[in-house]
Design a protein around this motif. Structure first.
Motif, PDB file in Angstrom:
ATOM      1  N   UNK A 205      42.487  66.184  52.058  1.00 41.28           N
ATOM      2  CA  UNK A 205      43.413  66.253  50.882  1.00 41.28           C
ATOM      3  C   UNK A 205      42.713  65.306  49.660  1.00 41.28           C
ATOM      4  N   UNK A 206      42.578  65.866  48.572  1.00 38.60           N
ATOM      5  CA  UNK A 206      41.498  65.331  47.536  1.00 38.60           C
ATOM      6  C   UNK A 206      42.389  64.201  46.946  1.00 38.60           C
ATOM      7  N   UNK A 207      42.700  62.933  47.473  1.00 42.90           N
ATOM      8  CA  UNK A 207      43.170  61.868  46.824  1.00 42.90           C
ATOM      9  C   UNK A 207      42.181  60.755  46.952  1.00 42.90           C
ATOM     10  N   UNK A 208      41.747  60.141  45.772  1.00 42.55           N
ATOM     11  CA  UNK A 208      40.831  58.825  45.619  1.00 42.55           C
ATOM     12  C   UNK A 208      41.794  57.716  45.692  1.00 42.55           C
ATOM     13  N   UNK A 209      41.195  56.702  46.502  1.00 38.71           N
ATOM     14  CA  UNK A 209      41.846  55.384  46.374  1.00 38.71           C
ATOM     15  C   UNK A 209      40.808  54.346  45.725  1.00 38.71           C
ATOM     16  N   UNK A 210      40.936  54.510  44.448  1.00 41.57           N
ATOM     17  CA  UNK A 210      40.200  53.676  43.342  1.00 41.57           C
ATOM     18  C   UNK A 210      40.176  52.449  43.662  1.00 41.57           C
ATOM     19  N   UNK A 211      39.053  51.682  43.695  1.00 36.83           N
ATOM     20  CA  UNK A 211      39.065  50.172  43.923  1.00 36.83           C
ATOM     21  C   UNK A 211      38.322  49.519  42.519  1.00 36.83           C
ATOM     22  N   UNK A 212      38.869  48.222  42.349  1.00 38.43           N
ATOM     23  CA  UNK A 212      37.967  47.284  41.458  1.00 38.43           C
ATOM     24  C   UNK A 212      37.332  46.229  42.122  1.00 38.43           C
ATOM     25  N   UNK A 213      36.286  46.284  42.031  1.00 35.75           N
ATOM     26  CA  UNK A 213      35.416  45.374  42.974  1.00 35.75           C
ATOM     27  C   UNK A 213      34.733  44.270  42.061  1.00 35.75           C
ATOM     28  N   UNK A 214      34.514  43.050  42.454  1.00 32.04           N
ATOM     29  CA  UNK A 214      33.888  42.181  41.601  1.00 32.04           C
ATOM     30  C   UNK A 214      33.075  41.065  42.588  1.00 32.04           C
ATOM     31  N   UNK A 215      32.000  40.909  42.246  1.00 31.23           N
ATOM     32  CA  UNK A 215      31.009  39.888  42.737  1.00 31.23           C
ATOM     33  C   UNK A 215      31.159  38.472  42.004  1.00 31.23           C
ATOM     34  N   UNK A 216      31.763  37.526  42.692  1.00 33.37           N
ATOM     35  CA  UNK A 216      31.965  36.249  41.948  1.00 33.37           C
ATOM     36  C   UNK A 216      31.507  35.053  42.762  1.00 33.37           C
ATOM     37  N   UNK A 217      31.557  33.954  42.034  1.00 33.54           N
ATOM     38  CA  UNK A 217      31.514  32.688  42.739  1.00 33.54           C
ATOM     39  C   UNK A 217      32.974  32.015  43.223  1.00 33.54           C
ATOM     40  N   UNK A 218      33.901  32.050  42.456  1.00 32.24           N
ATOM     41  CA  UNK A 218      35.061  31.343  42.801  1.00 32.24           C
ATOM     42  C   UNK A 218      36.167  32.507  42.483  1.00 32.24           C
ATOM     43  N   UNK A 219      37.285  32.487  43.134  1.00 36.30           N
ATOM     44  CA  UNK A 219      38.238  33.433  43.235  1.00 36.30           C
ATOM     45  C   UNK A 219      38.874  33.543  41.879  1.00 36.30           C
ATOM     46  N   UNK A 220      38.894  32.656  41.096  1.00 35.74           N
ATOM     47  CA  UNK A 220      39.468  32.811  39.782  1.00 35.74           C
ATOM     48  C   UNK A 220      38.895  33.642  38.828  1.00 35.74           C
ATOM     49  N   UNK A 221      37.533  33.802  39.120  1.00 35.29           N
ATOM     50  CA  UNK A 221      36.687  34.475  38.442  1.00 35.29           C
ATOM     51  C   UNK A 221      37.025  36.258  38.466  1.00 35.29           C
ATOM     52  N   UNK A 222      37.487  36.345  39.409  1.00 35.92           N
ATOM     53  CA  UNK A 222      37.710  37.815  39.862  1.00 35.92           C
ATOM     54  C   UNK A 222      39.094  38.661  39.236  1.00 35.92           C
ATOM     55  N   UNK A 223      39.790  37.591  38.251  1.00 31.02           N
ATOM     56  CA  UNK A 223      41.005  38.135  37.532  1.00 31.02           C
ATOM     57  C   UNK A 223      40.872  38.050  36.154  1.00 31.02           C
TER      58      UNK A 223
END
Length: 554
Positions: free
Chosen positions: A536-554
């Motif tokens: 079934x043609x559904x996409x599970x889109x992701x937002x991916x970030x490479x960071x040094x600390x968790x707060x930088x991912x938001x």
């Protein structure tokens, strides 16, 4: 091959090999050292280890440097099969409550109890339970092979989730105590040496007392605070921050700031850091399937609720990075796939699904798209969400039909099930469904309460199918990612999962493998979609970030 581990009534551990047909070998009796040797020698053959509770058996193996690829957690599986709508009429479903219906391992570090005292099964027989579970699936397969296959996938995914939870607890999340301590001192003041409130909190408390003309007020006491606010002439019914924000009074601003600081102190203050962070790692205790929908919970540490103020303390080691990925608009994509609604699937293809609704002309703004979808998922009956529902119904009749059918079933007191077969609990014995006919002498208020209870349960079942299936997708996502991460290991280290938050994962990885981890995360999400929903043609889109600390991912 299946290998069943059990605590022996005479002490020690028994290991029994079972063929796929259920033929058992003679049990081996082992002590702790013998078990480690047996696991190490058999794991290359990729058996499925069968045990009562992953949280009981796996920590000791991890502590000895052993990891297993596959398992079946009998207690988790029993809980799913016991409630599943698909297992009605089976011996497992109809059996009276027994030792397998009890709670899992209690909180605390139990890595040593297995070897010190042998594993206690509390009178339960793991081999008999495992064979009963397999016979239950066989019974389902005789009438509906597809349902049985989905249930089998659910049991495997749930058990793999239990392995992942223990691995994350054992390895821990990288945590900088110095960053955390600096955050607390900036927000609250220096750590009090002899207990009591930090200086900044006490200063705020003094401002509140002055503003409310109550020198003895303890702002931590909800009853005292409520009385003081009422004496000041404020029309309050509670002390929640949402209610307080609507008020205008000199006490409100310091009170809101005090409540925020007090929450930080109690949830993630110095005492929390002392209890949960050791040797630069935060070690939470996850509870797999801790929510009836299949979502995880925690026994302590609050890994599912790390506030923004402390996320900077989640910091990658030197030479390492954090790869943080979250699935965008997961539940709307899930119900699109479940209902086979190609129009909604197309709206979210390779992009923001909410913006896709705008581009398709369903609604005029992204904000309205989000409000409308939340209304569909949670059963809005008034306000902007309800006004927008007819547009969604016309554009996506399959999706809305799916959630509406789940709601109506709940209102009738019926079970609903996720895509893989986890079923909702039934309402309590004192509950009356929407079709119940009140007696002629029943007060009108009782009738209204019964109908409101039915509507409330319908909202629960409406969301159950979406949230529960989203949890299944996420578990399959993590299971696939776990395999890929192990394959990426090299001489500089192995990427490993350190956080799971419903639709978000975090991987701690050697920095030079961050790009490969990003690809692995994305491929695992795509594979999870195909595993559940085929082509079934559904996409599970992701937002991916490479960071040094968790707060930088938001």
């Amino acid at each position: 091959m299946f290998i069943v581990l059990a605590g022996s009534p005479r002490g020690g551990i028994t290991l029994t090999e079972l063929t796929p047909e259920g033929v058992a070998s003679a049990p081996l009796r082992l002590d702790g050292a013998g078990l480690l040797t047996a696991v190490a020698s058999r794991e290359p053959q990729r058996p499925r280890w069968v045990w009562s509770d992953t949280a009981l058996w796996y920590p000791a193996l991890l502590q000895a440097g052993l990891r297993v690829e596959r398992s079946q957690d009998l207690r988790l599986a029993h809980r799913i099969l016991k409630l599943a709508e698909a297992t009605k009429g089976t011996a497992l479903r109809d059996a009276p409550a027994n030792a397998w219906d009890g709670s899992a391992v209690p909180p605390g570090d139990h890595a040593n109890t297995l070897f010190d005292d042998g594993a206690s099964e509390n009178g339960a027989d793991p081999i008999a339970e495992f064979l009963l579970q397999r016979h239950t699936l066989d019974d389902v397969a005789r009438t509906d092979p597809a349902k049985a296959a989905r249930l089998q996938l659910l049991l495997a995914a749930e058990s793999c989730g239990a392995l992942i939870a223990e691995e994350m607890r054992f390895t821990g999340m990288p945590w900088r105590r110095d960053v955390h301590a600096a955050t607390l001192e900036e927000a609250l003041g220096p750590r009090p040496q002899f207990g009591g409130r930090p200086a900044k909190l006490e200063g705020l408390a003094d401002r509140i007392r002055v503003a409310l003309d109550n020198p003895a007020l303890n702002p931590d006491s909800q009853p005292d605070l409520l009385r003081s606010l009422k004496r000041a002439g404020l029309p309050v019914t509670g002390t929640s921050k949402w209610e307080l924000r609507e008020l205008r009074h000199p006490a409100i601003e310091p009170l809101l700031e005090f409540k925020k600081g007090a929450r930080l102190l109690s949830a993630n203050g110095w005492a929390w850091m002392d209890a949960w962070v050791q040797n630069g790692r935060f070690h939470p205790e996850y509870v797999v399937g801790g929510v009836v929908t299949g979502r995880w919970a925690t026994r302590g540490g609050g890994a599912l609720q790390l506030p923004a103020e402390v996320r900077g303390a989640v910091h990658a080691d030197e030479g390492w990075s954090l790869v943080v990925a979250d699935a965008a608009q997961l539940e709307p994509r899930i119900i699109a796939a479940m209902s086979r609604d190609e129009a909604m699937a197309a709206a979210g293809r390779k992009r923001d699904l909410y913006q896709g609704l705008v581009d398709a002309g369903v609604v005029d703004t992204r904000a309205h798209a989000k409000i409308a979808m939340l209304g569909a998922l949670y059963g809005a009956t008034s306000g902007e969400s309800a006004r927008l529902m007819p547009r969604l119904t016309r554009a996506f009749p399959r999706v809305i039909g799916l959630v509406e059918a789940a709601a109506r079933a709940g209102e009738r007191g019926e079970q609903v099930s996720t895509w893989l077969g986890r079923s909702s609990p039934l309402p309590g014995d004192d509950w009356a469904g929407a079709d119940a006919v009140p007696s002629t002498d029943a007060p009108a208020a009782d009738d209204r309460r019964a109908r409101q209870a039915a509507r409330d349960w319908g909202r629960f079942t409406r969301n159950f199918v979406a949230q529960g299936t989203a949890a299944e997708w996420a578990m399959c996502w993590m299971a696939g990612l776990r395999q890929r991460l192990r394959a990426l290991a090299d001489e500089r280290g192995e990427p490993h999962l350190v956080l799971f938050l419903h639709d978000e994962v975090m991987v701690h990885t050697p920095a030079h493998l961050a790009d490969a981890v990003t690809i692995a995360v994305t491929e695992a999400a795509d594979d999870a979609g195909r595993l559940l929903f085929g082509n079934f043609p559904v996409d599970f889109a992701l937002t991916v970030a490479t960071v040094s600390s968790y707060d930088q991912a938001k």
